[in-house]
Scaffold this active site. Structure first.
Site, PDB file in Angstrom:
ATOM      1  N   HIS A 101       0.876  -1.180   0.000  1.00 42.75           N
ATOM      2  CA  HIS A 101       0.000   0.000   0.000  1.00 42.75           C
ATOM      3  C   HIS A 101       0.909   1.224   0.000  1.00 42.75           C
ATOM      4  O   HIS A 101       1.992   1.188   0.588  1.00 42.75           O
ATOM      5  CB  HIS A 101      -0.852   0.107   1.273  1.00 42.75           C
ATOM      6  CG  HIS A 101      -1.783  -1.025   1.536  1.00 42.75           C
ATOM      7  ND1 HIS A 101      -1.384  -2.189   2.127  1.00 42.75           N
ATOM      8  CD2 HIS A 101      -3.112  -1.152   1.335  1.00 42.75           C
ATOM      9  CE1 HIS A 101      -2.434  -3.003   2.270  1.00 42.75           C
ATOM     10  NE2 HIS A 101      -3.497  -2.400   1.792  1.00 42.75           N
ATOM     11  N   ASP A 104       2.338   1.940   3.294  1.00 41.50           N
ATOM     12  CA  ASP A 104       3.254   0.952   3.894  1.00 41.50           C
ATOM     13  C   ASP A 104       4.701   1.376   3.705  1.00 41.50           C
ATOM     14  O   ASP A 104       5.540   1.133   4.570  1.00 41.50           O
ATOM     15  CB  ASP A 104       3.143  -0.426   3.210  1.00 41.50           C
ATOM     16  CG  ASP A 104       1.764  -1.043   3.309  1.00 41.50           C
ATOM     17  OD1 ASP A 104       1.002  -0.650   4.209  1.00 41.50           O
ATOM     18  OD2 ASP A 104       1.458  -1.926   2.475  1.00 41.50           O
TER      19      ASP A 104
HETATM   20  C1  XLS Z   1      -7.836  -6.834   4.074  1.00 37.10           C
HETATM   21  C2  XLS Z   1      -7.301  -7.003   2.736  1.00 37.10           C
HETATM   22  C3  XLS Z   1      -6.110  -6.113   2.399  1.00 37.10           C
HETATM   23  C4  XLS Z   1      -5.916  -6.061   0.919  1.00 37.10           C
HETATM   24  C5  XLS Z   1      -5.071  -4.928   0.449  1.00 37.10           C
HETATM   25  O1  XLS Z   1      -8.611  -7.639   4.545  1.00 37.10           O
HETATM   26  O2  XLS Z   1      -6.971  -8.342   2.541  1.00 37.10           O
HETATM   27  O3  XLS Z   1      -4.976  -6.554   3.061  1.00 37.10           O
HETATM   28  O4  XLS Z   1      -5.375  -7.248   0.429  1.00 37.10           O
HETATM   29  O5  XLS Z   1      -5.612  -3.699   0.748  1.00 37.10           O
END
Ligand code: XLS
Ligand code: NI
Ligand code: NI
Length: 438
Positions: A101, A104
């Site tokens: 993200h 991140d």
């Molecule tokens: C949350 C999601 C998230 C997505 C990315 O439950 O899995 O981690 O994969 O935003």
């Protein structure tokens, strides 16, 4: 700079019979499976957020993870330290891809302009690590759920200014993904949903979400991004009801907003089970609807009704989804992203390695089982045999639209059609899979 992963020795291949605990049992990236490298079937990725950003804090207690960059006061210095460690970890492990993200890899600033500048600076750092290590970006995404401005949703927010802010953030994250050569861009509807219907207008929020996705697709083409746009379905959490509930719901949404052919799905195992489906159901349905894009691989806890995001460890279970992936010819630009986190007590650097090594072995075993099922052929033959009538002229005439209800009635009444039930053979097929999974 040194990292906490420097002391960790490389992981040798020891095989299923190997005595040493430290080693891969089944993961052999170069092993050929149906004429394709194992690594090219699986395209495994490390999730930056779970592995390098998660602190181990829960609603009842403080951070536990031993990650030195959490103790670095300057946020940009911490981000660089984290990136250095992340790539050292992935190189040690030998995973070819990662996912991130925007928030991140770089901190959030006081304004979007500031956040964008910090992200851009970190993109240079990350691009350098990617060049040096050969590790590639499976997908990027924007975090549209952590900041309080998004508490009532991003695109589906009742305030159009929040929509605008989300759009600006996604524009930058999409361009960042493009810049790093990302092969896909993911939209997980973080808080696109509602907590109560008492204050929610479903029709408006659906229109907003459709508009938002259309803008993303438009921008993708404008900047020449060749990757696939993926929606990640999830039925609930953090909101009580998430709009991108499951694959079928997303299909309807895409059809409604004329986005079929532009967007596929990123299916997460734990989200599938939260929605009351098996993981293989979601993969099979996505393949059937032409939506199969990528996978977030993890597992839930059958006793808990939430997204526990544990690493996969049941190869036989996973082999059924893998079979669907193989039938579809693979994931194309997608891959298997470990959207999984170590437990709060597994705070050591080494735990992260064990988690991923076990996950890679599970993926590899599942692939080998699925290949064995295909080579054996009995399962495919049994399935094809059940539908044989549809390949005969009578069956084809029905599907081609060549027969009306009246014509079908005549055929039954005058042609003496008298179908007899045939066994579905479920237990025999279950035994077959169990036998081939050994
Ligand atoms: C949350 C999601 C998230 C997505 C990315 O439950 O899995 O981690 O994969 O935003
Ligand atoms: Ni996910
Ligand atoms: Ni999830």
């Amino acid at each position: 700079m040194s990292t906490i992963f420097d002391a960790i020795p490389p992981i040798p291949f020891v095989g299923e019979e190997g005595e040493a605990e430290w080693g891969f049992r089944a993961w052999q990236p170069d092993r050929m499976v149906e004429g394709r490298r194992m690594a090219d079937w699986l395209r495994p990725a490390v999730a930056y957020w779970h592995s390098f950003c998660a602190t181990g804090a829960d609603p009842f207690g403080a951070e536990t993870m031993d990650r030195p960059w959490f103790r670095t006061a300057d946020p940009m210095q911490a981000a660089r330290q984290k990136a250095e460690a992340a790539f050292a970890f992935m190189e040690r492990l030998g995973t070819p891809f990662f996912c991130f993200h925007d928030r991140d890899i770089a901190p959030e600033g006081a304004t979007l302009r500031e956040s964008n500048a910090m992200l851009d600076a970190m993109l240079d750092v990350v691009a350098g690590h990617m060049r040096r290590s050969g590790i590639r970006l499976l997908w990027g995404t924007a975090n549209l759920f952590s900041h309080p401005r998004y508490m009532a949703g991003a695109a589906t927010n009742p305030d159009p200014d929040v929509f605008a802010h989300a759009a600006a953030q996604v524009k930058h994250a999409l361009e960042a993904t493009h810049r790093l050569g990302g092969e896909n861009y993911v939209l997980w509807g973080g808080r696109e949903g509602y907590d109560t219907l008492l204050n929610t207008d479903l029709a408006r929020e659906d229109a907003q979400l459709g508009r938002f996705l259309s803008l993303v697709v438009e921008h993708k083409h404008r900047i020449g991004f060749r990757g696939t746009i993926l929606i990640e379905p999830k039925p609930m959490e953090p909101t009580k009801h998430q709009y991108d509930r499951d694959v079928a719901t997303v299909y309807g949404f895409l059809a409604r907003h004329r986005l079929l052919g532009e967007v596929k799905v990123n299916i997460e195992a734990n989200h599938a089970t939260l929605a009351g489906h098996s993981f293989e159901h979601e993969v099979a349905l996505a393949a059937a609807l032409g939506l199969l894009g990528s996978v977030d691989i993890n597992r839930g806890d059958p006793q808990n009704g939430w997204d526990t995001d544990q690493f996969p460890n049941n190869a036989q279970d996973l082999s059924l989804a893998m079979l669907e992936v193989m039938r579809a010819g693979g994931l194309g630009s997608g891959g298997f992203n470990f959207d999984a986190k170590v437990r709060r007590q597994s705070f050591a650097a080494e735990d992260l390695v064990h988690a991923h090594a076990g996950g890679l072995d599970t993926l590899a075993r599942a692939l080998l089982i699925a290949a064995r099922i295909r080579a054996d052929g009995r399962l495919d033959r049994a399935r094809a045999g059940r539908y044989a009538g549809w390949d005969a002229p009578e069956g084809r005439a029905i599907l081609d639209g060549g027969m009306s209800l009246a014509a079908l009635s005549d055929r039954v009444l005058e042609g003496g059609v008298d179908p007899r039930p045939r066994s579905g053979g479920q237990e025999r097929l279950e035994n077959l899979v169990a036998q081939l999974a050994r």
